[in-house]
Design an enzyme around this catalytic site. Structure first.
Site, PDB file in Angstrom:
ATOM      1  N   LYS A  22      28.653 -25.004  -7.904  1.00 17.41           N
ATOM      2  CA  LYS A  22      27.326 -25.463  -7.429  1.00 17.41           C
ATOM      3  C   LYS A  22      26.587 -26.135  -8.583  1.00 17.41           C
ATOM      4  CE  LYS A  22      23.615 -22.540  -7.269  1.00 17.41           C
ATOM      5  NZ  LYS A  22      22.406 -23.024  -7.921  1.00 17.41           N
ATOM      6  N   ASN A  23      26.583 -25.486  -9.747  1.00 15.58           N
ATOM      7  CA  ASN A  23      25.744 -26.001 -10.840  1.00 15.58           C
ATOM      8  C   ASN A  23      26.364 -27.184 -11.568  1.00 15.58           C
ATOM      9  OD1 ASN A  23      23.880 -24.170 -10.066  1.00 15.58           O
ATOM     10  ND2 ASN A  23      24.262 -22.716 -11.726  1.00 15.58           N
ATOM     11  N   CYS A 116       9.804 -20.156  -8.423  1.00 17.50           N
ATOM     12  CA  CYS A 116      10.711 -19.584  -7.431  1.00 17.50           C
ATOM     13  C   CYS A 116      10.743 -18.084  -7.721  1.00 17.50           C
ATOM     14  CB  CYS A 116      12.095 -20.189  -7.527  1.00 17.50           C
ATOM     15  SG  CYS A 116      12.960 -19.678  -9.001  1.00 17.50           S
ATOM     16  N   ARG A 121      10.223 -21.793 -13.653  1.00 16.59           N
ATOM     17  CA  ARG A 121      11.099 -22.976 -13.635  1.00 16.59           C
ATOM     18  C   ARG A 121      10.367 -24.194 -14.220  1.00 16.59           C
ATOM     19  NH1 ARG A 121      15.391 -21.500 -10.464  1.00 16.59           N
ATOM     20  NH2 ARG A 121      16.588 -22.968 -11.715  1.00 16.59           N
ATOM     21  N   ASP A 305      23.103 -15.753 -14.590  1.00 15.39           N
ATOM     22  CA  ASP A 305      23.468 -15.824 -13.164  1.00 15.39           C
ATOM     23  C   ASP A 305      24.441 -14.731 -12.758  1.00 15.39           C
ATOM     24  OD1 ASP A 305      23.432 -19.473 -13.008  1.00 15.39           O
ATOM     25  OD2 ASP A 305      21.848 -17.976 -13.080  1.00 15.39           O
ATOM     26  N   ARG A 398      22.762 -20.541  -0.189  1.00 17.89           N
ATOM     27  CA  ARG A 398      22.418 -21.638  -1.095  1.00 17.89           C
ATOM     28  C   ARG A 398      23.520 -21.836  -2.132  1.00 17.89           C
ATOM     29  NH1 ARG A 398      17.628 -21.030  -4.440  1.00 17.89           N
ATOM     30  NH2 ARG A 398      18.671 -22.855  -5.263  1.00 17.89           N
TER      31      ARG A 398
HETATM   32  C1  EPZ Z   1      20.243 -23.909 -14.529  1.00 17.61           C
HETATM   33  O1  EPZ Z   1      18.879 -23.855 -14.142  1.00 17.61           O
HETATM   34  C2  EPZ Z   1      21.003 -23.297 -13.355  1.00 17.61           C
HETATM   35  N1  EPZ Z   1      20.784 -24.105 -12.155  1.00 17.61           N
HETATM   36  C3  EPZ Z   1      20.517 -21.860 -13.117  1.00 17.61           C
HETATM   37  O2  EPZ Z   1      21.305 -21.308 -12.067  1.00 17.61           O
HETATM   38  C4  EPZ Z   1      20.779 -21.056 -14.389  1.00 17.61           C
HETATM   39  O3  EPZ Z   1      20.298 -19.743 -14.212  1.00 17.61           O
HETATM   40  C5  EPZ Z   1      20.043 -21.718 -15.566  1.00 17.61           C
HETATM   41  O4  EPZ Z   1      20.485 -23.094 -15.690  1.00 17.61           O
HETATM   42  C6  EPZ Z   1      20.313 -21.010 -16.878  1.00 17.61           C
HETATM   43  O5  EPZ Z   1      21.685 -20.978 -17.122  1.00 17.61           O
HETATM   44  C7  EPZ Z   1      21.467 -25.260 -12.014  1.00 17.61           C
HETATM   45  O6  EPZ Z   1      22.263 -25.650 -12.867  1.00 17.61           O
HETATM   46  C8  EPZ Z   1      21.209 -26.046 -10.761  1.00 17.61           C
HETATM   47  P1  EPZ Z   1      17.008 -23.977 -17.710  1.00 17.61           P
HETATM   48  P2  EPZ Z   1      17.762 -24.658 -15.030  1.00 17.61           P
HETATM   49  O7  EPZ Z   1      16.324 -25.304 -17.682  1.00 17.61           O
HETATM   50  O8  EPZ Z   1      18.334 -25.940 -15.498  1.00 17.61           O
HETATM   51  C9  EPZ Z   1      12.771 -22.474 -19.238  1.00 17.61           C
HETATM   52  C10 EPZ Z   1      21.695 -20.149 -10.064  1.00 17.61           C
HETATM   53  O9  EPZ Z   1      21.499 -18.977  -9.718  1.00 17.61           O
HETATM   54  N2  EPZ Z   1      12.468 -23.914 -19.337  1.00 17.61           N
HETATM   55  O10 EPZ Z   1      18.096 -23.734 -18.709  1.00 17.61           O
HETATM   56  O11 EPZ Z   1      16.508 -24.666 -14.264  1.00 17.61           O
HETATM   57  C11 EPZ Z   1      12.853 -22.057 -17.783  1.00 17.61           C
HETATM   58  O12 EPZ Z   1      11.563 -21.747 -17.287  1.00 17.61           O
HETATM   59  C12 EPZ Z   1      20.632 -20.894 -10.859  1.00 17.61           C
HETATM   60  O13 EPZ Z   1      22.735 -20.823  -9.834  1.00 17.61           O
HETATM   61  C13 EPZ Z   1      11.240 -24.324 -19.846  1.00 17.61           C
HETATM   62  O14 EPZ Z   1      10.412 -23.490 -20.233  1.00 17.61           O
HETATM   63  O15 EPZ Z   1      17.634 -23.646 -16.269  1.00 17.61           O
HETATM   64  C14 EPZ Z   1      13.761 -20.857 -17.817  1.00 17.61           C
HETATM   65  O16 EPZ Z   1      12.992 -19.701 -18.139  1.00 17.61           O
HETATM   66  C15 EPZ Z   1      19.402 -20.022 -11.113  1.00 17.61           C
HETATM   67  N3  EPZ Z   1      10.943 -25.649 -19.891  1.00 17.61           N
HETATM   68  C16 EPZ Z   1      14.705 -21.173 -18.976  1.00 17.61           C
HETATM   69  O17 EPZ Z   1      14.066 -22.201 -19.752  1.00 17.61           O
HETATM   70  C17 EPZ Z   1      11.835 -26.612 -19.448  1.00 17.61           C
HETATM   71  O18 EPZ Z   1      11.511 -27.820 -19.523  1.00 17.61           O
HETATM   72  C18 EPZ Z   1      16.085 -21.666 -18.530  1.00 17.61           C
HETATM   73  O19 EPZ Z   1      15.877 -22.843 -17.801  1.00 17.61           O
HETATM   74  C19 EPZ Z   1      13.084 -26.179 -18.941  1.00 17.61           C
HETATM   75  C20 EPZ Z   1      13.386 -24.831 -18.890  1.00 17.61           C
END
Ligand code: EPZ
Length: 418
Positions: A22-23, A116, A121, A305, A398
């Site tokens: 998915k990711n 969410c 996010r 995850d 999802r």
């Molecule tokens: C990706 O989400 C994955 N989703 C998530 O999987 C996964 O948990 C996450 O990476 C961490 O590995 C997809 O790939 C579609 P991040 P993403 O940006 O890109 C903070 C699942 O269950 N942050 O690495 O949204 C953010 O708030 C999903 O499959 C900022 O503060 O993750 C979070 O606390 C859930 N500012 C942390 O970093 C930003 O600009 C990780 O976010 C970006 C992120």
């Protein structure tokens, strides 16, 4: 709303195949906005988030045809540069359309993803990177209104945090910029490597994907290609944990074992026997277990995850008390109160959960709160005595393709009710 009923107590045995990731597929789908023509993706999982992404691509003017696990996307004249809140709200990965739209059309309006269940996010790091590339960003009523004056400019971007989506968004945007871009403190997830491989197939020049320093040397234009999506490491890990929590013996095929190293090491530390051969991982269970602690971290650390799913296992195997520290998302413990309903003994302290092992779980009605919490409750139901009924399983759909079918092929007593 669908629900899933599980009667626990059976040891899972047998082999099951992993679906596409998915990711990995979500950013790949949005990368089609970088090159006009027909893109072909193989091993695409049948997931709600993939459907939502395809609706978004159609909204932008793409033609999308699915034939089994093959997805053909014809990207062409942009019909709209606005990603509506209704779609982005359902699936935060809609933010990944921002980079490709800015790179190919210099204009994009994408709704702020909004929070969410698991956390805020935020996307501030995405936006800061785009600003460094010469993009003007305004927030108007929850919409990110982004405009580039001419082409994006290559930049040296040092991320405060190795954000997965931020790395993907900026990597895609940089492919058509003027001048090279360096992304430092980049995320290293396998899904980023898969995206970079596809962008390079399209003619981009990306070096260092999978490390914390990614260099993108831009090209004038890219050409659509064909690509096989990597296997889903989180689904593979979830299926392995289903074998572990039932003290069974399962083999997960068509996966990439080294993408799961942090989980495999933890399972071995807990006493499980792991055998890796080619694209398969086999787990068998010991008589006695050892306690383990986990701390989630960016790849290659223990994946957030899989945190909820591993916590379900710890209610069974932790010797005394094991700790689960969640460092990525600020609210990813909603599965705890549902596990407690099944008889688990878990104490929460800010970002750490203390899980007492050796508990006999009793089946009960529980409610899923988010995608991975749903998987956690299914695993707990497999180990619990009696029947567990899980409500709101739309969360599960999802991110997992027919998980109940895969588990029943391993011997689980699991049924979905419409
Ligand atoms: C990706 O989400 C994955 N989703 C998530 O999987 C996964 O948990 C996450 O990476 C961490 O590995 C997809 O790939 C579609 P991040 P993403 O940006 O890109 C903070 C699942 O269950 N942050 O690495 O949204 C953010 O708030 C999903 O499959 C900022 O503060 O993750 C979070 O606390 C859930 N500012 C942390 O970093 C930003 O600009 C990780 O976010 C970006 C992120």
């Amino acid at each position: 709303m669908d629900k899933i009923s599980i009667t626990g107590g059976r040891k899972l045995r047998g082999t099951v195949q992993t679906s596409g990731s998915k990711n990995a597929v979500l950013p790949l789908l949005f990368s089609t906005l970088l090159a006009e023509g027909e893109h072909v993706f193989h091993n695409v999982p049948a997931l709600k988030d993939v459907e939502t992404s395809c609706l978004l691509l159609k909204h932008f003017g793409c033609d999308v045809q699915r034939d089994g696990t093959v997805l053909r996307i014809k990207s062409g004249k942009l019909k709209s540069s606005k990603a509506p809140y209704g779609l982005v709200r359902q699936m935060r990965a809609g933010i990944l359309s921002l980079g490709p739209l800015l790179a190919s059309h210099g204009i994009a309006e994408v709704s702020l993803p909004g929070g969410c269940a698991i956390g805020t996010r935020a996307v501030d790091l995405h936006l800061r990177g785009f600003k460094q590339m010469g993009v003007h960003i305004n927030l108007v009523k929850g919409i990110i209104v982004a405009r580039a004056q001419g082409n994006l400019k290559g930049a040296r971007i040092l991320l405060d945090y190795p954000t997965v989506g931020g790395t993907e968004n900026l990597m895609m945007a940089a492919c058509l910029a003027e001048g090279s871009t360096f992304i430092e403190n980049a995320a290293r997830e396998p899904e980023i490597v898969d995206l970079a491989e596809y962008l390079n197939k399209m003619g981009a020049c990306i070096q260092g994907a999978g490390t914390d320093l990614i260099r993108i040397t831009p090209k004038k234009s890219l050409l659509p290609q064909e690509h096989k999506v990597i296997p889903d490491r989180i689904e593979a890990g979830t299926l392995l944990l289903a074998g572990a929590i039932t003290k069974g013996n399962v083999c997960i095929s068509s996966c990439v074992p080294h993408h799961l190293d942090s989980l495999l090491f933890k399972l071995e530390e807990a006493g499980f026997f792991i055998k890796v051969s080619g694209s398969s991982v086999e787990l068998s269970s010991p008589e006695r277990f050892s306690g383990v602690n986990i701390i989630t971290a960016p790849y290659p650390g223990f994946p957030t995850d899989l945190q909820a799913q591993f916590m379900a296992l710890m209610t069974q195997v932790a010797q005394g008390v094991g700790s689960v520290k969640e460092t990525i998302f600020e609210n990813r413990f909603m599965h705890v109160q549902e596990l407690v309903r099944l008889g688990a003994d878990i104490q929460l302290d800010a970002h750490t959960a203390l899980v007492r092992g050796g508990r006999v779980l009793q089946g009960a009605p529980v409610t899923a709160t988010d995608l991975r919490a749903s998987a956690c409750l299914i695993l707990a139901g497999l180990a619990a005595r009696g029947e567990t009924v899980i409500h709101r399983v739309y969360h599960l759909d999802r991110g997992y393709e027919c998980l109940e079918n895969k588990l029943s092929s391993l011997g689980a007593n699991i049924k979905r009710f419409k």
